[in-house]
Design an enzyme around this catalytic site. Structure first.
Site, PDB file in Angstrom:
ATOM      1  N   ARG A  99      33.835  62.484  12.863  1.00  0.00           N
ATOM      2  CA  ARG A  99      32.776  62.828  13.808  1.00  0.00           C
ATOM      3  C   ARG A  99      33.421  63.594  14.963  1.00  0.00           C
ATOM      4  O   ARG A  99      34.627  63.499  15.193  1.00  0.00           O
ATOM      5  CB  ARG A  99      32.088  61.581  14.385  1.00  0.00           C
ATOM      6  CG  ARG A  99      31.284  60.753  13.387  1.00  0.00           C
ATOM      7  CD  ARG A  99      30.045  61.484  12.887  1.00  0.00           C
ATOM      8  NE  ARG A  99      29.196  60.640  12.058  1.00  0.00           N
ATOM      9  CZ  ARG A  99      29.370  60.429  10.747  1.00  0.00           C
ATOM     10  NH1 ARG A  99      30.363  61.006  10.094  1.00  0.00           N
ATOM     11  NH2 ARG A  99      28.515  59.670  10.082  1.00  0.00           N
ATOM     12  N   TYR A 101      14.891  59.186  10.645  1.00  0.00           N
ATOM     13  CA  TYR A 101      15.404  59.909  11.818  1.00  0.00           C
ATOM     14  C   TYR A 101      15.613  61.382  11.481  1.00  0.00           C
ATOM     15  O   TYR A 101      15.097  62.266  12.171  1.00  0.00           O
ATOM     16  CB  TYR A 101      16.719  59.254  12.236  1.00  0.00           C
ATOM     17  CG  TYR A 101      17.346  59.818  13.483  1.00  0.00           C
ATOM     18  CD1 TYR A 101      16.838  59.514  14.748  1.00  0.00           C
ATOM     19  CD2 TYR A 101      18.485  60.628  13.417  1.00  0.00           C
ATOM     20  CE1 TYR A 101      17.450  60.008  15.900  1.00  0.00           C
ATOM     21  CE2 TYR A 101      19.094  61.121  14.564  1.00  0.00           C
ATOM     22  CZ  TYR A 101      18.572  60.809  15.803  1.00  0.00           C
ATOM     23  OH  TYR A 101      19.177  61.301  16.939  1.00  0.00           O
TER      24      TYR A 101
HETATM   25  P1  NAD Z   1      18.772  56.174  23.610  1.00  0.00           P
HETATM   26  O1  NAD Z   1      18.326  55.291  22.508  1.00  0.00           O
HETATM   27  O2  NAD Z   1      19.629  55.594  24.685  1.00  0.00           O
HETATM   28  O3  NAD Z   1      17.540  56.861  24.336  1.00  0.00           O
HETATM   29  C1  NAD Z   1      16.278  57.046  23.749  1.00  0.00           C
HETATM   30  C2  NAD Z   1      15.227  56.679  24.775  1.00  0.00           C
HETATM   31  O4  NAD Z   1      13.932  56.923  24.199  1.00  0.00           O
HETATM   32  C3  NAD Z   1      15.271  55.194  25.166  1.00  0.00           C
HETATM   33  O5  NAD Z   1      15.139  55.065  26.557  1.00  0.00           O
HETATM   34  C4  NAD Z   1      14.057  54.610  24.443  1.00  0.00           C
HETATM   35  O6  NAD Z   1      13.536  53.467  25.062  1.00  0.00           O
HETATM   36  C5  NAD Z   1      13.112  55.804  24.466  1.00  0.00           C
HETATM   37  N1  NAD Z   1      12.089  55.734  23.414  1.00  0.00           N
HETATM   38  C6  NAD Z   1      12.268  55.439  22.111  1.00  0.00           C
HETATM   39  N2  NAD Z   1      11.083  55.471  21.466  1.00  0.00           N
HETATM   40  C7  NAD Z   1      10.147  55.811  22.394  1.00  0.00           C
HETATM   41  C8  NAD Z   1       8.755  55.997  22.352  1.00  0.00           C
HETATM   42  N3  NAD Z   1       8.064  55.851  21.200  1.00  0.00           N
HETATM   43  N4  NAD Z   1       8.098  56.324  23.489  1.00  0.00           N
HETATM   44  C9  NAD Z   1       8.784  56.472  24.661  1.00  0.00           C
HETATM   45  N5  NAD Z   1      10.114  56.298  24.768  1.00  0.00           N
HETATM   46  C10 NAD Z   1      10.788  55.979  23.632  1.00  0.00           C
HETATM   47  O7  NAD Z   1      19.516  57.402  22.909  1.00  0.00           O
HETATM   48  P2  NAD Z   1      20.241  58.678  23.526  1.00  0.00           P
HETATM   49  O8  NAD Z   1      21.595  58.736  22.936  1.00  0.00           O
HETATM   50  O9  NAD Z   1      20.071  58.736  24.995  1.00  0.00           O
HETATM   51  O10 NAD Z   1      19.406  59.843  22.850  1.00  0.00           O
HETATM   52  C11 NAD Z   1      18.422  60.596  23.546  1.00  0.00           C
HETATM   53  C12 NAD Z   1      17.884  61.676  22.637  1.00  0.00           C
HETATM   54  O11 NAD Z   1      18.945  62.542  22.217  1.00  0.00           O
HETATM   55  C13 NAD Z   1      17.226  61.127  21.364  1.00  0.00           C
HETATM   56  O12 NAD Z   1      16.079  61.904  21.074  1.00  0.00           O
HETATM   57  C14 NAD Z   1      18.280  61.356  20.313  1.00  0.00           C
HETATM   58  O13 NAD Z   1      17.722  61.539  19.038  1.00  0.00           O
HETATM   59  C15 NAD Z   1      18.963  62.629  20.806  1.00  0.00           C
HETATM   60  N6  NAD Z   1      20.331  62.691  20.304  1.00  0.00           N
HETATM   61  C16 NAD Z   1      21.312  61.926  20.860  1.00  0.00           C
HETATM   62  C17 NAD Z   1      22.590  61.998  20.329  1.00  0.00           C
HETATM   63  C18 NAD Z   1      23.725  61.202  20.909  1.00  0.00           C
HETATM   64  O14 NAD Z   1      24.821  61.246  20.333  1.00  0.00           O
HETATM   65  N7  NAD Z   1      23.600  60.503  21.997  1.00  0.00           N
HETATM   66  C19 NAD Z   1      22.874  62.837  19.252  1.00  0.00           C
HETATM   67  C20 NAD Z   1      21.832  63.576  18.705  1.00  0.00           C
HETATM   68  C21 NAD Z   1      20.555  63.508  19.244  1.00  0.00           C
HETATM   69  N1  UDP Z   2      30.935  53.389  12.291  1.00  0.00           N
HETATM   70  C1  UDP Z   2      31.988  52.509  12.093  1.00  0.00           C
HETATM   71  N2  UDP Z   2      31.959  51.332  12.746  1.00  0.00           N
HETATM   72  C2  UDP Z   2      30.964  50.983  13.617  1.00  0.00           C
HETATM   73  C3  UDP Z   2      29.904  51.895  13.835  1.00  0.00           C
HETATM   74  C4  UDP Z   2      29.923  53.097  13.138  1.00  0.00           C
HETATM   75  O1  UDP Z   2      32.921  52.786  11.343  1.00  0.00           O
HETATM   76  O2  UDP Z   2      31.034  49.884  14.194  1.00  0.00           O
HETATM   77  C5  UDP Z   2      30.976  54.701  11.599  1.00  0.00           C
HETATM   78  C6  UDP Z   2      29.682  55.095  10.904  1.00  0.00           C
HETATM   79  O3  UDP Z   2      29.642  54.580   9.583  1.00  0.00           O
HETATM   80  C7  UDP Z   2      29.790  56.607  10.930  1.00  0.00           C
HETATM   81  C8  UDP Z   2      30.553  56.903  12.230  1.00  0.00           C
HETATM   82  O4  UDP Z   2      31.176  55.680  12.586  1.00  0.00           O
HETATM   83  O5  UDP Z   2      30.540  57.067   9.852  1.00  0.00           O
HETATM   84  C9  UDP Z   2      29.643  57.338  13.377  1.00  0.00           C
HETATM   85  O6  UDP Z   2      28.596  56.394  13.470  1.00  0.00           O
HETATM   86  P1  UDP Z   2      27.523  56.427  14.629  1.00  0.00           P
HETATM   87  O7  UDP Z   2      26.564  55.328  14.348  1.00  0.00           O
HETATM   88  O8  UDP Z   2      28.208  56.438  15.940  1.00  0.00           O
HETATM   89  O9  UDP Z   2      26.822  57.853  14.508  1.00  0.00           O
HETATM   90  P2  UDP Z   2      26.270  58.751  13.290  1.00  0.00           P
HETATM   91  O10 UDP Z   2      26.610  58.145  11.958  1.00  0.00           O
HETATM   92  O11 UDP Z   2      24.796  58.825  13.521  1.00  0.00           O
HETATM   93  O12 UDP Z   2      26.968  60.029  13.484  1.00  0.00           O
END
Ligand code: NAD
Ligand code: UDP
Length: 311
Positions: free
Chosen positions: A209, A143
């Site tokens: 976080r 990722y």
């Molecule tokens: P999510 O998993 O709900 O959404 C991702 C979407 O992409 C899903 O609908 C999934 O089906 C689709 N997808 C995955 N692989 C695909 C592919 N190969 N082709 C077409 N569609 C595909 O996650 P989200 O939280 O909504 O995240 C959306 C975007 O924002 C992602 O790119 C993620 O990396 C980025 N992002 C989110 C967060 C967050 O905290 N929510 C933080 C950092 C970055």
């Molecule tokens: N985490 C946790 N319990 C859970 C899921 C996540 O303690 O059930 C912790 C995880 O190890 C991380 C933080 O919560 O330290 C945030 O995790 P998340 O998966 O939400 O996002 P990211 O690590 O990608 O920021």
């Protein structure tokens, strides 16, 4: 304005589709439903300004649009680690296909990048100039490095071909439409508390976080995309910083019930702290989050309470 949203049936993507439709766009929502669901956009299906397309971003695509938002990529660690090779392909090939299309049709293109590009950061809070501390061979690398290469492609298409890019580095964002089995901490804790199960704390729970509510984030997306000049990368996140123990405590207070804390091993390469420096977004387009953790949690708990009652 015709706008393509890849990953549009996911958590953030579906809210973005709603927002764009509300703002008067014609929206094409593209998704392969890996972590997204048709149910997230079902309410838009009969809208003449909305189209839903099942397609994988790792395969080329062609649409006549003015803007592209590239959100396709699983965001939760258990989901992106499920098929790590596919995750890297999704980030890298997805970025290439969006950029190739943007170059060909002259569209502006937005990349949903991530605070994960900073890895396990050595500076705090994280500014956009920080180059990061990522383990390229660890379990989060599919990722983190995928998103880093995507950023590289965005800036090379910009420099080499003049493509108009907007790159947002998103910090943990939560809200309604996350999947109950999404695996990220906010949805895990809320669903566990509502089911009366113990809350799973990874490690000792002292890692931090910063949690942003999705409405705040979307406002940042729109302001960045509509900005005349700035390419980014721009941090978008809520600078409020909490340990996982504090988050668990807050959620237990709100939900009540009998849940306790259950401690589990910390997954590999789990960052110890995360907090965005958002001064660039504030300066360039006057953005800062308005919704407190308490308000955001109340709304998200309400969503999951209803969802679990219906299932
Ligand atoms: P999510 O998993 O709900 O959404 C991702 C979407 O992409 C899903 O609908 C999934 O089906 C689709 N997808 C995955 N692989 C695909 C592919 N190969 N082709 C077409 N569609 C595909 O996650 P989200 O939280 O909504 O995240 C959306 C975007 O924002 C992602 O790119 C993620 O990396 C980025 N992002 C989110 C967060 C967050 O905290 N929510 C933080 C950092 C970055
Ligand atoms: N985490 C946790 N319990 C859970 C899921 C996540 O303690 O059930 C912790 C995880 O190890 C991380 C933080 O919560 O330290 C945030 O995790 P998340 O998966 O939400 O996002 P990211 O690590 O990608 O920021």
């Amino acid at each position: 304005m015709r706008t393509l949203v890849t990953g549009g049936a996911g958590f953030l993507g579906s809210h973005l589709c709603d927002r764009l439709i509300k703002d008067g766009h014609d929206v094409i929502c593209m998704d392969n439903y890996f972590t997204g669901r048709k149910a997230n956009v079902l309410h838009l299906i009969d809208n003449p300004h909305f189209e839903l397309v099942r397609h994988d971003v790792t395969e080329p695509f062609m649409f006549e649009v003015d803007q592209i938002f590239n959100l396709a990529c699983p965001a939760s660690p258990p989901h992106y680690q499920h098929n790590p090779i596919k995750t890297t392909k999704t980030s890298v090939l997805g970025a290439m296909h969006c950029l190739g299309l943007a170059k060909r049709i002259g569209a502006r293109v937005f990349q949903a990048s991530t605070s994960e590009v900073y890895g396990d950061p050595e500076i705090h809070p994280q500014t956009e100039s920080y180059k990061g501390s990522v383990n390229p061979i660890g379990i989060r690398a599919c990722y983190d490095e995928g998103k880093r290469v995507a950023e590289t492609l965005f800036f090379d298409y910009h420099r080499q071909h003049g493509v108009e890019i907007r790159v947002a580095r998103i910090f943990n964002t939560y809200g309604p439409r996350m999947l109950p089995d999404d695996g990220r901490v906010v949805s895990n804790f809320i669903v566990q508390a509502l089911r009366g199960e113990d809350l799973t704390i990874y490690g000792d729970g002292s890692q931090t976080r910063s949690f942003c509510y999705m409405d705040d984030l979307l406002e940042g997306f729109i302001r960045l995309m509509n900005h005349d000049e700035i390419t980014g990368p721009v941090n978008l996140g809520n600078p409020g910083e909490f340990t996982m123990l504090e988050l668990a405590d807050r959620i237990l207070q709100k939900v009540g019930g009998k849940s306790k804390l259950a401690f589990h091993p910390l997954p590999g390469d789990d960052p110890k702290q995360r907090c965005p420096d958002i001064s660039l977004a504030m300066k360039e387009f006057g953005w800062q989050p308005k919704i407190s953790l308490d308000e955001g949690l109340d709304s998200t708990i309400g969503y999951f309470r209803k969802l679990l009652a219906e299932s």
